[in-house]
Design a protein around this motif. Structure first.
Motif, PDB file in Angstrom:
ATOM      1  N   GLY A  58      12.939   2.480   1.356  1.00 11.28           N
ATOM      2  CA  GLY A  58      11.601   1.938   1.178  1.00 11.28           C
ATOM      3  C   GLY A  58      11.498   1.134  -0.103  1.00 11.28           C
ATOM      4  N   PRO A  59      10.414   1.294  -0.865  1.00 10.06           N
ATOM      5  CA  PRO A  59      10.267   0.543  -2.114  1.00 10.06           C
ATOM      6  C   PRO A  59      11.111   1.075  -3.269  1.00 10.06           C
ATOM      7  CG  PRO A  59       8.320   1.868  -1.706  1.00 10.06           C
ATOM      8  CD  PRO A  59       9.190   2.005  -0.487  1.00 10.06           C
ATOM      9  N   GLY A  60      11.821   2.182  -3.053  1.00  9.78           N
ATOM     10  CA  GLY A  60      12.819   2.582  -4.042  1.00  9.78           C
ATOM     11  C   GLY A  60      12.421   3.646  -5.034  1.00  9.78           C
ATOM     12  N   ARG A  61      11.398   4.430  -4.730  1.00  7.43           N
ATOM     13  CA  ARG A  61      11.027   5.518  -5.650  1.00  7.43           C
ATOM     14  C   ARG A  61      12.202   6.447  -5.913  1.00  7.43           C
ATOM     15  NH1 ARG A  61       7.626   9.791  -2.780  1.00  7.43           N
ATOM     16  NH2 ARG A  61       9.757  10.365  -2.132  1.00  7.43           N
ATOM     17  N   ASP A  62      12.830   6.936  -4.839  1.00  9.32           N
ATOM     18  CA  ASP A  62      13.947   7.872  -4.999  1.00  9.32           C
ATOM     19  C   ASP A  62      15.199   7.167  -5.509  1.00  9.32           C
ATOM     20  OD1 ASP A  62      12.044   9.474  -3.872  1.00  9.32           O
ATOM     21  OD2 ASP A  62      13.258  10.112  -2.167  1.00  9.32           O
ATOM     22  N   LEU A  63      15.360   5.909  -5.160  1.00 13.44           N
ATOM     23  CA  LEU A  63      16.489   5.131  -5.672  1.00 13.44           C
ATOM     24  C   LEU A  63      16.472   5.128  -7.196  1.00 13.44           C
ATOM     25  CD1 LEU A  63      18.877   3.184  -5.139  1.00 13.44           C
ATOM     26  CD2 LEU A  63      17.184   1.325  -5.093  1.00 13.44           C
ATOM     27  N   ALA A  64      15.298   4.905  -7.773  1.00 13.42           N
ATOM     28  CA  ALA A  64      15.181   4.909  -9.232  1.00 13.42           C
ATOM     29  C   ALA A  64      15.496   6.284  -9.813  1.00 13.42           C
ATOM     30  CB  ALA A  64      13.775   4.472  -9.636  1.00 13.42           C
ATOM     31  N   LEU A  65      15.072   7.334  -9.140  1.00 11.16           N
ATOM     32  CA  LEU A  65      15.355   8.686  -9.610  1.00 11.16           C
ATOM     33  C   LEU A  65      16.846   9.001  -9.545  1.00 11.16           C
ATOM     34  CD1 LEU A  65      12.386  10.566  -7.888  1.00 11.16           C
ATOM     35  CD2 LEU A  65      12.604  10.005 -10.323  1.00 11.16           C
TER      36      LEU A  65
ATOM     37  N   GLN B  11       0.829  -1.205   0.000  1.00  6.83           N
ATOM     38  CA  GLN B  11       0.000   0.000   0.000  1.00  6.83           C
ATOM     39  C   GLN B  11       0.861   1.252   0.000  1.00  6.83           C
ATOM     40  OE1 GLN B  11      -0.231  -2.720   2.030  1.00  6.83           O
ATOM     41  NE2 GLN B  11      -2.201  -2.706   3.126  1.00  6.83           N
ATOM     42  N   PHE B  12       1.940   1.222   0.779  1.00  5.92           N
ATOM     43  CA  PHE B  12       2.834   2.372   0.860  1.00  5.92           C
ATOM     44  C   PHE B  12       3.489   2.635  -0.495  1.00  5.92           C
ATOM     45  CE2 PHE B  12       6.842   4.500   1.589  1.00  5.92           C
ATOM     46  CZ  PHE B  12       6.521   5.476   2.526  1.00  5.92           C
ATOM     47  N   ALA B  13       3.967   1.587  -1.142  1.00  2.00           N
ATOM     48  CA  ALA B  13       4.628   1.745  -2.442  1.00  2.00           C
ATOM     49  C   ALA B  13       3.688   2.383  -3.456  1.00  2.00           C
ATOM     50  CB  ALA B  13       5.126   0.393  -2.936  1.00  2.00           C
TER      51      ALA B  13
ATOM     52  N   ALA C 111      12.413  -5.598   5.012  1.00  2.00           N
ATOM     53  CA  ALA C 111      12.619  -6.473   3.853  1.00  2.00           C
ATOM     54  C   ALA C 111      11.427  -6.426   2.909  1.00  2.00           C
ATOM     55  CB  ALA C 111      12.872  -7.899   4.318  1.00  2.00           C
ATOM     56  N   GLU C 112      10.223  -6.287   3.450  1.00  2.63           N
ATOM     57  CA  GLU C 112       9.032  -6.251   2.603  1.00  2.63           C
ATOM     58  C   GLU C 112       8.966  -4.970   1.783  1.00  2.63           C
ATOM     59  OE1 GLU C 112       7.025  -8.735   1.968  1.00  2.63           O
ATOM     60  OE2 GLU C 112       8.265  -9.951   3.314  1.00  2.63           O
ATOM     61  N   MET C 113       9.446  -3.877   2.333  1.00  2.00           N
ATOM     62  CA  MET C 113       9.496  -2.643   1.551  1.00  2.00           C
ATOM     63  C   MET C 113      10.449  -2.798   0.377  1.00  2.00           C
ATOM     64  SD  MET C 113       7.581  -0.037   2.749  1.00  2.00           S
ATOM     65  CE  MET C 113       8.359   1.572   2.898  1.00  2.00           C
ATOM     66  N   LEU C 114      11.590  -3.435   0.611  1.00  3.94           N
ATOM     67  CA  LEU C 114      12.535  -3.669  -0.478  1.00  3.94           C
ATOM     68  C   LEU C 114      11.923  -4.576  -1.542  1.00  3.94           C
ATOM     69  CD1 LEU C 114      15.781  -4.188   1.636  1.00  3.94           C
ATOM     70  CD2 LEU C 114      15.160  -2.150   0.312  1.00  3.94           C
ATOM     71  N   ARG C 115      11.216  -5.601  -1.110  1.00  2.00           N
ATOM     72  CA  ARG C 115      10.571  -6.518  -2.062  1.00  2.00           C
ATOM     73  C   ARG C 115       9.487  -5.802  -2.866  1.00  2.00           C
ATOM     74  NH1 ARG C 115      10.740 -10.096   2.524  1.00  2.00           N
ATOM     75  NH2 ARG C 115      12.393 -11.636   2.250  1.00  2.00           N
ATOM     76  N   ALA C 116       8.767  -4.908  -2.216  1.00  3.65           N
ATOM     77  CA  ALA C 116       7.671  -4.207  -2.890  1.00  3.65           C
ATOM     78  C   ALA C 116       8.167  -3.391  -4.070  1.00  3.65           C
ATOM     79  CB  ALA C 116       6.936  -3.300  -1.899  1.00  3.65           C
ATOM     80  N   GLY C 117       9.390  -2.871  -3.963  1.00  9.21           N
ATOM     81  CA  GLY C 117       9.936  -2.076  -5.052  1.00  9.21           C
ATOM     82  C   GLY C 117      10.503  -2.900  -6.190  1.00  9.21           C
TER      83      GLY C 117
END
Length: 200
Positions: A53-60, A18-20, A75-81
């Protein structure tokens, strides 16, 4: 009292999907933040997104040419991304060598660390960033700390610790990080952005 960091991690494990989805679009000022970091360090620089988190900024960060890794305690946040180049890690003990980063990005993640532990986290940030490196940090602006319901469904709790510019500037200076600029923004809560550098 339950351990604030562990409980917050458990909540994020539950709400990761949901957060992602809710955070996917980001906010308009992200462009200015990325532009500032790119003005301090060159394309190809090594950057860690701490609390990614799920990596929004990582991708940017990768999209503008940085060699970026993502670190998060959930770990679940990492998986979500679904991103590669990520690892589960506690920002109080980063699994990185001294001075290995040109830049560090920490967007709305330090705010989950109790005030008593903030100095050790900032010391870790300073340890892993090379002299001349840059730090982008966004926290919730205000006073106090405590539990808040997460707002993504269910009844899980997250710990929020609020900061003011003067005290955060002093904490950063104590570990060798100099504040260069600060921003104040409002998106459903007040946010304090700090742009800092390790000048020595």
């Amino acid at each position: 009292m339950p351990d604030a960091v562990s409980v917050t991690r458990s909540t994020y494990d539950v709400i990761a999907a949901q957060f992602a989805e809710a955070q996917a679009e980001g906010y308009p000022e992200l462009t200015a933040d990325l532009t500032w970091l790119a003005s301090r360090i060159s394309a190809g620089s090594r950057v860690a997104d701490v609390g990614c988190g799920p990596g929004r900024d990582l991708a940017l960060l990768r999209g503008i040419g940085f060699r970026a890794i993502g670190l998060d305690l959930s770990a679940e946040m990492l998986r979500a991304g679904g991103h590669t180049g990520v690892a589960q890690a506690d920002m109080r003990t980063l699994p990185l060598r001294d001075g290995c980063l040109d830049g560090l990005w920490c967007q709305a993640a330090l705010l989950h660390i109790p005030h008593d532990h903030v100095p050790e986290v900032l010391a870790e940030f300073a340890r892993v960033v090379r002299p001349g490196g840059a730090v982008h940090l966004v926290v919730a602006e205000g006073d106090g700390e405590g539990w808040e319901r997460h707002g993504y469904g269910g009844d899980g709790l997250r710990w929020f610790a609020y900061h003011r510019l003067d005290s955060l500037t002093d904490l950063l200076a104590a570990v060798g990080l100099t504040v260069l600029e600060a921003t104040h923004r409002s998106h459903y809560r007040a946010w304090l952005g700090v742009r800092a550098a390790k000048l020595v």
